[in-house]
Design a protein around this motif. Sequence first.
Motif, PDB file in Angstrom:
ATOM      1  N   SER A  72      24.492  66.835  23.842  1.00  0.00           N
ATOM      2  CA  SER A  72      24.760  65.944  24.976  1.00  0.00           C
ATOM      3  C   SER A  72      24.012  66.393  26.234  1.00  0.00           C
ATOM      4  CB  SER A  72      26.269  65.883  25.268  1.00  0.00           C
ATOM      5  OG  SER A  72      26.710  67.116  25.796  1.00  0.00           O
ATOM      6  N   ASN A  73      23.417  67.596  26.196  1.00  0.00           N
ATOM      7  CA  ASN A  73      22.650  68.026  27.369  1.00  0.00           C
ATOM      8  C   ASN A  73      21.520  67.030  27.626  1.00  0.00           C
ATOM      9  OD1 ASN A  73      20.458  69.498  28.903  1.00  0.00           O
ATOM     10  ND2 ASN A  73      22.149  70.976  28.992  1.00  0.00           N
ATOM     11  N   LEU A  74      21.394  66.638  28.888  1.00  0.00           N
ATOM     12  CA  LEU A  74      20.408  65.591  29.229  1.00  0.00           C
ATOM     13  C   LEU A  74      18.985  66.012  28.872  1.00  0.00           C
ATOM     14  CD1 LEU A  74      21.470  63.972  32.619  1.00  0.00           C
ATOM     15  CD2 LEU A  74      20.789  62.790  30.528  1.00  0.00           C
ATOM     16  N   ASP A  98      14.481  76.047  27.890  1.00  0.00           N
ATOM     17  CA  ASP A  98      15.174  77.012  28.768  1.00  0.00           C
ATOM     18  C   ASP A  98      15.252  76.429  30.174  1.00  0.00           C
ATOM     19  OD1 ASP A  98      13.559  79.079  26.730  1.00  0.00           O
ATOM     20  OD2 ASP A  98      15.627  79.625  27.226  1.00  0.00           O
ATOM     21  N   ILE A  99      16.490  76.271  30.664  1.00  0.00           N
ATOM     22  CA  ILE A  99      16.707  75.632  31.973  1.00  0.00           C
ATOM     23  C   ILE A  99      17.198  76.688  32.961  1.00  0.00           C
ATOM     24  CG2 ILE A  99      18.030  73.867  33.212  1.00  0.00           C
ATOM     25  CD1 ILE A  99      18.376  72.399  30.526  1.00  0.00           C
ATOM     26  N   ARG A 100      16.536  76.795  34.093  1.00  0.00           N
ATOM     27  CA  ARG A 100      17.011  77.671  35.178  1.00  0.00           C
ATOM     28  C   ARG A 100      17.454  76.781  36.330  1.00  0.00           C
ATOM     29  NH1 ARG A 100      12.917  79.656  32.653  1.00  0.00           N
ATOM     30  NH2 ARG A 100      11.379  78.715  34.029  1.00  0.00           N
ATOM     31  N   VAL A 105      25.668  71.435  39.617  1.00  0.00           N
ATOM     32  CA  VAL A 105      26.036  70.560  38.499  1.00  0.00           C
ATOM     33  C   VAL A 105      27.093  69.557  38.970  1.00  0.00           C
ATOM     34  CG1 VAL A 105      27.045  70.498  36.177  1.00  0.00           C
ATOM     35  CG2 VAL A 105      25.523  72.377  36.838  1.00  0.00           C
ATOM     36  N   ALA A 106      26.903  68.296  38.589  1.00  0.00           N
ATOM     37  CA  ALA A 106      27.812  67.218  39.001  1.00  0.00           C
ATOM     38  C   ALA A 106      27.996  67.219  40.509  1.00  0.00           C
ATOM     39  CB  ALA A 106      29.161  67.322  38.274  1.00  0.00           C
ATOM     40  N   GLY A 107      26.903  67.438  41.230  1.00  0.00           N
ATOM     41  CA  GLY A 107      26.959  67.563  42.686  1.00  0.00           C
ATOM     42  C   GLY A 107      26.440  66.351  43.428  1.00  0.00           C
ATOM     43  N   ALA A 110      21.484  64.848  41.298  1.00  0.00           N
ATOM     44  CA  ALA A 110      20.611  64.523  40.161  1.00  0.00           C
ATOM     45  C   ALA A 110      20.062  65.758  39.447  1.00  0.00           C
ATOM     46  CB  ALA A 110      19.469  63.604  40.608  1.00  0.00           C
ATOM     47  N   GLY A 111      20.913  66.777  39.290  1.00  0.00           N
ATOM     48  CA  GLY A 111      20.466  68.002  38.622  1.00  0.00           C
ATOM     49  C   GLY A 111      20.156  67.782  37.147  1.00  0.00           C
ATOM     50  N   GLY A 112      21.054  67.095  36.442  1.00  0.00           N
ATOM     51  CA  GLY A 112      20.791  66.818  35.028  1.00  0.00           C
ATOM     52  C   GLY A 112      19.560  65.933  34.881  1.00  0.00           C
ATOM     53  N   SER A 113      19.403  64.999  35.799  1.00  0.00           N
ATOM     54  CA  SER A 113      18.227  64.117  35.762  1.00  0.00           C
ATOM     55  C   SER A 113      16.950  64.922  35.973  1.00  0.00           C
ATOM     56  CB  SER A 113      18.331  63.049  36.855  1.00  0.00           C
ATOM     57  OG  SER A 113      19.518  62.315  36.694  1.00  0.00           O
ATOM     58  N   GLY A 184      32.532  69.957  40.673  1.00  0.00           N
ATOM     59  CA  GLY A 184      31.768  68.720  40.759  1.00  0.00           C
ATOM     60  C   GLY A 184      32.662  67.491  40.796  1.00  0.00           C
ATOM     61  N   LEU A 185      32.042  66.329  40.958  1.00  0.00           N
ATOM     62  CA  LEU A 185      32.730  65.039  40.837  1.00  0.00           C
ATOM     63  C   LEU A 185      31.986  64.242  39.773  1.00  0.00           C
ATOM     64  CD1 LEU A 185      33.432  63.764  44.500  1.00  0.00           C
ATOM     65  CD2 LEU A 185      35.130  64.085  42.688  1.00  0.00           C
ATOM     66  N   SER A 186      32.735  63.487  38.972  1.00  0.00           N
ATOM     67  CA  SER A 186      32.097  62.689  37.927  1.00  0.00           C
ATOM     68  C   SER A 186      31.550  61.390  38.540  1.00  0.00           C
ATOM     69  CB  SER A 186      33.136  62.388  36.839  1.00  0.00           C
ATOM     70  OG  SER A 186      32.969  61.092  36.344  1.00  0.00           O
ATOM     71  N   THR A 187      30.289  61.105  38.272  1.00  0.00           N
ATOM     72  CA  THR A 187      29.671  59.886  38.831  1.00  0.00           C
ATOM     73  C   THR A 187      30.440  58.614  38.430  1.00  0.00           C
ATOM     74  OG1 THR A 187      27.512  60.963  38.924  1.00  0.00           O
ATOM     75  CG2 THR A 187      27.510  58.554  38.907  1.00  0.00           C
ATOM     76  N   PRO A 188      30.772  58.403  37.141  1.00  0.00           N
ATOM     77  CA  PRO A 188      31.539  57.187  36.796  1.00  0.00           C
ATOM     78  C   PRO A 188      32.873  57.109  37.524  1.00  0.00           C
ATOM     79  CG  PRO A 188      30.833  58.349  34.793  1.00  0.00           C
ATOM     80  CD  PRO A 188      30.383  59.179  35.955  1.00  0.00           C
ATOM     81  N   GLY A 262      24.805  61.156  47.385  1.00  0.00           N
ATOM     82  CA  GLY A 262      25.058  60.323  46.199  1.00  0.00           C
ATOM     83  C   GLY A 262      26.545  60.182  45.929  1.00  0.00           C
ATOM     84  N   SER A 263      26.951  60.537  44.693  1.00  0.00           N
ATOM     85  CA  SER A 263      28.367  60.426  44.338  1.00  0.00           C
ATOM     86  C   SER A 263      29.152  61.681  44.717  1.00  0.00           C
ATOM     87  CB  SER A 263      28.493  60.150  42.835  1.00  0.00           C
ATOM     88  OG  SER A 263      27.868  61.175  42.097  1.00  0.00           O
ATOM     89  N   GLY A 264      28.483  62.647  45.365  1.00  0.00           N
ATOM     90  CA  GLY A 264      29.155  63.843  45.839  1.00  0.00           C
ATOM     91  C   GLY A 264      29.443  64.824  44.702  1.00  0.00           C
ATOM     92  N   PRO A 265      30.140  65.915  45.031  1.00  0.00           N
ATOM     93  CA  PRO A 265      30.737  66.242  46.319  1.00  0.00           C
ATOM     94  C   PRO A 265      29.821  67.030  47.269  1.00  0.00           C
ATOM     95  CG  PRO A 265      31.426  67.857  44.697  1.00  0.00           C
ATOM     96  CD  PRO A 265      30.528  66.889  43.977  1.00  0.00           C
TER      97      PRO A 265
HETATM   98  N1  LIG Z   1      20.923  69.653  32.032  1.00  0.00           N
HETATM   99  C1  LIG Z   1      22.079  69.327  32.647  1.00  0.00           C
HETATM  100  N2  LIG Z   1      22.347  69.820  33.869  1.00  0.00           N
HETATM  101  C2  LIG Z   1      23.496  69.478  34.504  1.00  0.00           C
HETATM  102  N3  LIG Z   1      24.442  68.691  33.967  1.00  0.00           N
HETATM  103  C3  LIG Z   1      24.227  68.170  32.763  1.00  0.00           C
HETATM  104  C4  LIG Z   1      23.040  68.463  32.060  1.00  0.00           C
HETATM  105  N4  LIG Z   1      23.090  67.810  30.910  1.00  0.00           N
HETATM  106  C5  LIG Z   1      24.260  67.139  30.888  1.00  0.00           C
HETATM  107  N5  LIG Z   1      24.957  67.356  31.994  1.00  0.00           N
HETATM  108  C6  LIG Z   1      26.263  66.731  32.325  1.00  0.00           C
HETATM  109  O1  LIG Z   1      26.005  65.713  33.282  1.00  0.00           O
HETATM  110  C7  LIG Z   1      27.013  65.677  34.289  1.00  0.00           C
HETATM  111  C8  LIG Z   1      26.361  65.255  35.609  1.00  0.00           C
HETATM  112  O2  LIG Z   1      25.558  66.298  36.050  1.00  0.00           O
HETATM  113  P1  LIG Z   1      24.487  66.231  37.230  1.00  0.00           P
HETATM  114  O3  LIG Z   1      23.303  65.456  36.809  1.00  0.00           O
HETATM  115  O4  LIG Z   1      24.276  67.640  37.644  1.00  0.00           O
HETATM  116  O5  LIG Z   1      25.300  65.523  38.378  1.00  0.00           O
HETATM  117  P2  LIG Z   1      25.137  64.212  39.249  1.00  0.00           P
HETATM  118  O6  LIG Z   1      25.149  63.029  38.293  1.00  0.00           O
HETATM  119  O7  LIG Z   1      26.323  64.251  40.146  1.00  0.00           O
HETATM  120  O8  LIG Z   1      23.864  64.322  39.990  1.00  0.00           O
HETATM  121  C9  LIG Z   1      27.611  67.091  34.306  1.00  0.00           C
HETATM  122  O9  LIG Z   1      28.993  67.017  34.468  1.00  0.00           O
HETATM  123  C10 LIG Z   1      27.255  67.698  32.960  1.00  0.00           C
HETATM  124  O10 LIG Z   1      28.375  67.769  32.116  1.00  0.00           O
END
Ligand SMILES: Nc1ncnc2c1ncn2[C@@H]1O[C@H](COP(=O)(O)OP(=O)(O)O)[C@@H](O)[C@H]1O
Length: 321
Positions: A72-74, A98-100, A105-107, A110-113, A184-188, A262-265
């Motif tokens: 499920s990791n993006l 490898d992600i640094r 996260v969930a901030g 757009a970290g996952g993006s 974090g806060l969940s975007t949905p 964005g959606s915070g926090p």
């Molecule tokens: N590579 C990733 N980095 C961060 N979060 C990820 C990643 N892959 C999946 N997720 C999931 O996506 C959710 C949203 O993360 P993130 O993109 O950091 O936040 P936001 O949508 O608030 O910008 C997280 O709760 C996490 O469970």
Amino acid sequence: MLAVVPPPVTVRAPAKVNLHLAVGDARDDGYHELATIFQALSLTDEVTVSVADEPGLDVTGEGADTVPLDSSNLAWRAARALAEHVGRDPDHLKVRIDIRKSIPVAGGMAGGSADAAATLVGLVNLWRLEMGRDELSGVAATLGSDIPFSLHGGYALGTGRGERLVPVLSRHTFHWVIALASRGLSTPDVFAELDRLRREGSPPRVGGVEPVLEALSSGDPLQLALLLGNDLQAAAVSLRPALRRTLRAGVNAGAVAGMISGSGPSCAFLCTDGDSAVRVAAELSGVGVCRTVRVAHGPVPGARVVSSEDSPRPTPPQVHA
Ligand SMILES: Nc1ncnc2c1ncn2[C@@H]1O[C@H](COP(=O)(O)OP(=O)(O)O)[C@@H](O)[C@H]1O
Ligand SMILES: C[C@@](CO)(OP(=O)(O)O)[C@H](O)COP(=O)(O)OP(=O)(O)OC[C@H]1O[C@@H](n2ccc(N)nc2=O)[C@H](O)[C@@H]1O
């Protein structure tokens, strides 16, 4: 016969802040129509992709313990989507990722993006694919609304669910202090809370994008400060009332404006210049209204290969028999 294994590729991708975020009604597919102005920030994640006999994913840094390490990791989803797009078997990816992380996260930043965008750019290079930015952006949009912007960087106007981008031509730099929260806060959840608030009343709505675009071309932080706006702010604050104190504290510390990112926090505080941002960060970090603070500026480029000299783990080409 000797097969040359390409060297690992390291890509840096930026966080974002929405300078203007207008949220329309929910669509039939559950997404909301947006009109948003993105700015890419100097807060970045780095992703290294490499050829590996066994597929693997590792995450270190900011919030790493809360990031899923499974499919499920993006970033992993991005690798699978790109493989499918170019006719590779997504179930047998001989890739290590490898992600640094530095982006919370969930901030709402757009970290996952960023990680997904960095993975796409990394794999295009690792697999030596001939792909234009538009084609890659199309793959990105299937994975998440913010990912095309993580590829694009700079400034852009996003419409649709945020994935349709038009570049915004301004080179002016703005300086920020970012207050990171403990959780974090969940975007949905935040979009759903906005729908609920709108059913029950009339939370504030931002105006049009034009004045914000004008402020960007002026480069004047005081002008921009008056125009920053985020329809999701009321919803994020409703779910996390303590954010009100954080927002007040940043302005009391000398920022010219504060808003939910964005959606915070995460809270983003606009400052007049880089020196002021350092002073605001120092003062805010002592007030006890957030977990930690970061100083950042924007715009910066979208996901880009980091030259091997800059790479933290430069690896020479390997040769496997
Ligand atoms: N590579 C990733 N980095 C961060 N979060 C990820 C990643 N892959 C999946 N997720 C999931 O996506 C959710 C949203 O993360 P993130 O993109 O950091 O936040 P936001 O949508 O608030 O910008 C997280 O709760 C996490 O469970
Ligand atoms: C709010 C914004 C503002 O830039 O970013 P974040 O603050 O989360 O980083 C974005 O719209 C988030 O984009 P992203 O995080 O890529 O969201 P997606 O994975 O596409 O969607 C996650 C969920 O958010 C909601 N969602 C997202 C985008 C949109 N235009 N309308 C929505 O309602 C939907 O519930 C969707 O299922």
